[in-house]
Design a protein around this motif. Structure first.
Motif, mmCIF file in Angstrom:
data_model
loop_
_atom_site.group_PDB
_atom_site.id
_atom_site.type_symbol
_atom_site.label_atom_id
_atom_site.label_comp_id
_atom_site.label_asym_id
_atom_site.label_seq_id
_atom_site.Cartn_x
_atom_site.Cartn_y
_atom_site.Cartn_z
ATOM 1 N N TYR A 275 0.806 -1.235 0.000
ATOM 2 C CA TYR A 275 0.000 0.000 0.000
ATOM 3 C C TYR A 275 0.833 1.278 0.000
ATOM 4 O O TYR A 275 0.382 2.310 -0.467
ATOM 5 C CB TYR A 275 -0.996 -0.006 1.167
ATOM 6 N N VAL A 276 2.044 1.197 0.528
ATOM 7 C CA VAL A 276 2.921 2.381 0.508
ATOM 8 C C VAL A 276 3.115 2.845 -0.941
ATOM 9 O O VAL A 276 3.189 4.040 -1.224
ATOM 10 C CB VAL A 276 4.283 2.050 1.167
ATOM 11 N N GLN A 277 3.150 1.879 -1.848
ATOM 12 C CA GLN A 277 3.352 2.182 -3.264
ATOM 13 C C GLN A 277 2.056 2.230 -4.069
ATOM 14 O O GLN A 277 1.959 2.987 -5.023
ATOM 15 C CB GLN A 277 4.273 1.119 -3.888
ATOM 16 N N SER A 278 1.084 1.419 -3.694
ATOM 17 C CA SER A 278 -0.053 1.221 -4.610
ATOM 18 C C SER A 278 -1.344 1.908 -4.184
ATOM 19 O O SER A 278 -2.366 1.773 -4.842
ATOM 20 C CB SER A 278 -0.316 -0.281 -4.808
ATOM 21 N N GLU A 279 -1.311 2.673 -3.077
ATOM 22 C CA GLU A 279 -2.548 3.340 -2.630
ATOM 23 C C GLU A 279 -2.602 4.778 -3.156
ATOM 24 O O GLU A 279 -1.628 5.506 -3.061
ATOM 25 C CB GLU A 279 -2.623 3.351 -1.096
ATOM 26 N N PRO A 280 -3.739 5.172 -3.704
ATOM 27 C CA PRO A 280 -3.910 6.575 -4.099
ATOM 28 C C PRO A 280 -4.435 7.394 -2.915
ATOM 29 O O PRO A 280 -4.994 6.825 -1.981
ATOM 30 C CB PRO A 280 -4.973 6.491 -5.191
ATOM 31 N N THR A 281 -4.279 8.687 -2.944
ATOM 32 C CA THR A 281 -4.881 9.566 -1.933
ATOM 33 C C THR A 281 -5.326 10.860 -2.623
ATOM 34 O O THR A 281 -4.789 11.232 -3.667
ATOM 35 C CB THR A 281 -3.898 9.956 -0.803
ATOM 36 N N THR A 282 -6.280 11.545 -1.994
ATOM 37 C CA THR A 282 -6.774 12.792 -2.599
ATOM 38 C C THR A 282 -5.705 13.890 -2.602
ATOM 39 O O THR A 282 -5.682 14.729 -3.493
ATOM 40 C CB THR A 282 -8.010 13.318 -1.855
ATOM 41 N N TYR A 283 -4.836 13.883 -1.588
ATOM 42 C CA TYR A 283 -3.846 14.972 -1.502
ATOM 43 C C TYR A 283 -2.638 14.729 -2.403
ATOM 44 O O TYR A 283 -1.801 15.617 -2.532
ATOM 45 C CB TYR A 283 -3.429 15.247 -0.043
ATOM 46 N N ILE A 284 -2.512 13.552 -3.016
ATOM 47 C CA ILE A 284 -1.518 13.392 -4.089
ATOM 48 C C ILE A 284 -2.032 14.131 -5.321
ATOM 49 O O ILE A 284 -1.312 14.884 -5.974
ATOM 50 C CB ILE A 284 -1.274 11.903 -4.441
ATOM 51 N N ASN A 285 -3.299 13.944 -5.645
ATOM 52 C CA ASN A 285 -3.857 14.528 -6.880
ATOM 53 C C ASN A 285 -4.086 16.035 -6.821
ATOM 54 O O ASN A 285 -3.928 16.721 -7.827
ATOM 55 C CB ASN A 285 -5.187 13.849 -7.225
ATOM 56 N N ALA A 286 -4.506 16.551 -5.642
ATOM 57 C CA ALA A 286 -4.984 17.943 -5.589
ATOM 58 C C ALA A 286 -3.978 18.964 -6.131
ATOM 59 O O ALA A 286 -4.327 19.754 -7.024
ATOM 60 C CB ALA A 286 -5.428 18.292 -4.179
ATOM 61 N N PRO A 287 -2.726 18.996 -5.651
ATOM 62 C CA PRO A 287 -1.808 19.996 -6.210
ATOM 63 C C PRO A 287 -1.425 19.697 -7.662
ATOM 64 O O PRO A 287 -1.076 20.603 -8.421
ATOM 65 C CB PRO A 287 -0.578 19.927 -5.291
ATOM 66 N N PHE A 288 -1.546 18.425 -8.052
ATOM 67 C CA PHE A 288 -1.182 18.045 -9.420
ATOM 68 C C PHE A 288 -2.161 18.629 -10.434
ATOM 69 O O PHE A 288 -1.812 18.804 -11.604
ATOM 70 C CB PHE A 288 -1.123 16.514 -9.525
ATOM 71 N N VAL A 289 -3.369 18.913 -9.999
ATOM 72 C CA VAL A 289 -4.363 19.533 -10.884
ATOM 73 C C VAL A 289 -3.810 20.860 -11.409
ATOM 74 O O VAL A 289 -3.881 21.156 -12.609
ATOM 75 C CB VAL A 289 -5.709 19.728 -10.133
ATOM 76 N N GLY A 290 -3.232 21.654 -10.517
ATOM 77 C CA GLY A 290 -2.656 22.936 -10.935
ATOM 78 C C GLY A 290 -1.445 22.754 -11.838
ATOM 79 O O GLY A 290 -1.294 23.431 -12.862
ATOM 80 N N VAL A 291 -0.588 21.814 -11.474
ATOM 81 C CA VAL A 291 0.639 21.564 -12.235
ATOM 82 C C VAL A 291 0.298 21.140 -13.672
ATOM 83 O O VAL A 291 0.867 21.654 -14.639
ATOM 84 C CB VAL A 291 1.494 20.479 -11.530
ATOM 85 N N LEU A 292 -0.654 20.225 -13.808
ATOM 86 C CA LEU A 292 -1.023 19.736 -15.144
ATOM 87 C C LEU A 292 -1.695 20.825 -15.971
ATOM 88 O O LEU A 292 -1.504 20.891 -17.192
ATOM 89 C CB LEU A 292 -1.928 18.508 -15.025
ATOM 90 N N ALA A 293 -2.480 21.687 -15.307
ATOM 91 C CA ALA A 293 -3.126 22.780 -16.032
ATOM 92 C C ALA A 293 -2.066 23.693 -16.656
ATOM 93 O O ALA A 293 -2.193 24.116 -17.809
ATOM 94 C CB ALA A 293 -4.032 23.577 -15.095
ATOM 95 N N TYR A 294 -1.013 23.954 -15.899
ATOM 96 C CA TYR A 294 0.066 24.805 -16.417
ATOM 97 C C TYR A 294 0.722 24.152 -17.641
ATOM 98 O O TYR A 294 0.882 24.791 -18.686
ATOM 99 C CB TYR A 294 1.109 25.057 -15.322
ATOM 100 N N PHE A 295 1.072 22.872 -17.521
ATOM 101 C CA PHE A 295 1.782 22.226 -18.641
ATOM 102 C C PHE A 295 0.863 21.926 -19.826
ATOM 103 O O PHE A 295 1.335 21.724 -20.936
ATOM 104 C CB PHE A 295 2.538 20.981 -18.162
ATOM 105 N N LYS A 296 -0.431 21.929 -19.582
ATOM 106 C CA LYS A 296 -1.372 21.839 -20.699
ATOM 107 C C LYS A 296 -1.206 23.080 -21.589
ATOM 108 O O LYS A 296 -1.246 22.983 -22.816
ATOM 109 C CB LYS A 296 -2.802 21.745 -20.156
ATOM 110 N N SER A 297 -1.005 24.219 -20.970
ATOM 111 C CA SER A 297 -0.816 25.458 -21.736
ATOM 112 C C SER A 297 0.611 25.625 -22.245
ATOM 113 O O SER A 297 0.836 26.213 -23.293
ATOM 114 C CB SER A 297 -1.150 26.675 -20.874
ATOM 115 N N TYR A 298 1.579 25.137 -21.462
ATOM 116 C CA TYR A 298 2.997 25.279 -21.838
ATOM 117 C C TYR A 298 3.658 23.912 -21.883
ATOM 118 O O TYR A 298 4.420 23.554 -20.990
ATOM 119 C CB TYR A 298 3.731 26.178 -20.834
#
Ligand code: NAG
Ligand code: NAG
Length: 488
Positions: A463-486
């Motif tokens: 589970y240390v490797q294979s469990e997802p969590t909401t706080y892994i994804n949340a900041p990534f939403v912003g990061v991906l939005a930026y690289f979608k544009s650039y």
């Protein structure tokens, strides 16, 4: 040259070109859509008709009834079915920050991201609806973790645990205040009334946190065995909450509190995650103007954060795997640091750009430009999306090769659509032990990720490797939005 032969050559050339294109650039827009969609898989409560992740159904429709409060809704934090307010609130704060900084890059995904945010804020309003109390978790974690059950089937105790004036929790309360204040800024232009409701509640909950000081895990010992002990104490949340309230209101009372406690911000400059907020607070405050402090002291602390992360920096305090992934040894769910740190680097890169492209100096002639910070963030994004030694995407459903046996109850068990009968507590064990891929894809889930040697066990028990969590994804939403544009 025969026509057939020629067309084969053209085809080979075309396939080769496609491969080069694939290696050269990820589809950040696709990753963004999936990263946001993931939150629908974590929803608790009555699902709306607009639910797109349709293998999930209504669940936990009586939460809060034990204390006479409606606590239906919110998010399950990870692969279990407990609603932990502390990491949930941090998820909402960083999702709100993602929208505030990078929302203008999201285009058609903006509304989906705002909906994911509101699913969280609606719940946080419920969790703070009784003055003098804050709901810290719903669901007895002992009985929950003893079962491998779909949320839709849950028959374990849905106990509500609250902090109050005699059993305080300044950390969970101030983090909720931060989430509500940050979200009030997101909704200000689209739903002013809702925004004001969030802001008023943020003030009220912050006051409760500040006036009744204490760690929530002293009041509720039940959280510590389940990872969510607040090891860093509550000062970081009081400062982070004050920073967001200051940003939302410009009320000098909050700024005064921050500068009176500035030594905490100075000493703990390198930490950022659901447990410790200091680096995020410094980055946020580095951009805010104050009449009383010039130059802004938080710029220096935020610079020190950058120098603690840059691979070439003499004061680096994180590690990198041979394949280039940021790693904090001994951590569970290492990707939570990867996404949170990448987010801060990218936000700070933009702040530096606006400050006349000011670089960060780390000593030994190491000077980092704003574009160097963005480049480092991009290397982390690309690693997670498949540019790594195993050529594996760590986001479920992105690319062709990604984790298939994630540690997640709902994803592991068949959907109600295919198996309507209840699957009781331990009857889920055979699904857990199965060597087959999970029947339901939790699209967009980013797992805990590979180890320091770039190795990954695609196994439900790891589970240390294979469990997802909401706080892994949340900041990534912003990061991906930026690289979608650039993208480059
Ligand atoms: C606070 O909660 C505890 C249980 O967690 C309870 O024993 C105590 O009476 C409550 N205090 C107030 C003021 O309601
Ligand atoms: C990963 O798999 C390997 C080989 O099967 C095993 O030796 C190792 O203990 C596993 N690690 C975890 C964290 O499960």
């Amino acid at each position: 040259m025969g026509g057939k032969y020629k067309s084969v050559l053209v085809l080979i050339g075309f396939v080769w070109m496609m491969m080069v294109v694939r290696v050269a650039s990820n589809n950040y827009g696709d990753a963004l859509s999936k990263c946001i969609l993931f939150f629908e898989g974590q929803r608790s409560g009555k699902l709306p008709s607009t639910q797109r992740m349709t293998w999930r159904k209504d669940s936990a429709l009586h939460d809060g009834f034990d204390i006479g409060v409606d606590l239906v809704g919110g998010y399950y934090d990870a692969g279990d079915n407990v609603k932990f307010s502390f990491p949930m609130a941090f998820t909402i704060t960083t999702l709100a920050w993602s929208l505030l900084e990078f929302g203008h890059h999201m285009k058609s995904e903006y509304q989906n991201a705002a909906d994911a945010l509101k699913w969280g804020t609606d719940y946080l309003l419920k969790a703070t609806s009784v003055p003098g109390t804050v709901v810290a978790l719903v669901g007895d974690p002992y009985s929950d973790h003893a079962c491998w059950e779909r949320p839709e089937d849950m028959d374990t105790a849905r106990t509500s645990y609250v902090v109050n004036t005699t059993h305080p929790g300044s950390d969970v309360s101030a983090e909720i205040a931060a989430a509500l204040a940050a979200s009030s800024l997101v909704f200000k232009s689209t739903d002013y009334g809702y925004s004001q409701t969030l802001l008023e509640r943020a003030h009220q909950v912050y006051h409760f946190a500040d006036q009744n000081r204490g760690n929530y895990d002293f009041s509720l010992e039940v959280v510590c065995p389940f990872y969510y002990c607040d090891g860093s104490g509550y000062m970081d949340e009081l400062l982070w909450g004050a920073a967001w309230l200051y940003k939302a209101t410009k009320d000098q009372h909050y700024w005064k509190f921050i500068v009176e406690n500035i030594q905490y911000q100075e000493y703990n400059f390198a930490a950022f995650g659901w447990d410790s907020k200091y680096a995020g607070t410094n980055v946020l405050l580095s951009r805010l103007k104050s009449a009383t402090h010039s130059p802004n002291p938080f710029v220096q602390y935020a610079d020190k954060f950058v120098c603690s992360v840059l691979p070439e920096s003499p004061s680096k305090s994180v590690s990198y795997s041979p394949g280039g992934l940021l790693n904090i040894p001994g951590e569970s769910s290492n990707t939570q640091r990867v996404t949170a740190f990448s987010f801060l680097l990218l936000v700070y890169s933009r702040y530096m750009t606006r400050a006349n492209n000011r670089p960060v100096e780390c000593g030994n002639n190491v000077v980092a430009t704003p574009s160097r910070l963005a480049q480092l963030a991009k290397s982390q994004v690309d690693y997670l999306l498949g540019s790594n030694p195993l050529k594996m995407s760590y986001m479920v459903g992105y690319g062709t090769y990604f984790p298939s046996k994630i540690h997640h109850r709902g994803s592991t068990l068949p959907s109600i659509d295919n198996y309507p009968k209840q699957i009781k507590c331990r009857d889920g064990d055979s699904y857990f032990r199965s060597t087959y891929p999970n029947p339901n894809q939790l699209i967009g889930a980013i797992v805990g990720g590979p180890d320091i040697n770039d190795q990954y066990n695609d196994s439900r028990s790891a589970y240390v490797q294979s469990e997802p969590t909401t706080y892994i994804n949340a900041p990534f939403v912003g990061v991906l939005a930026y690289f979608k544009s650039y993208p480059s």
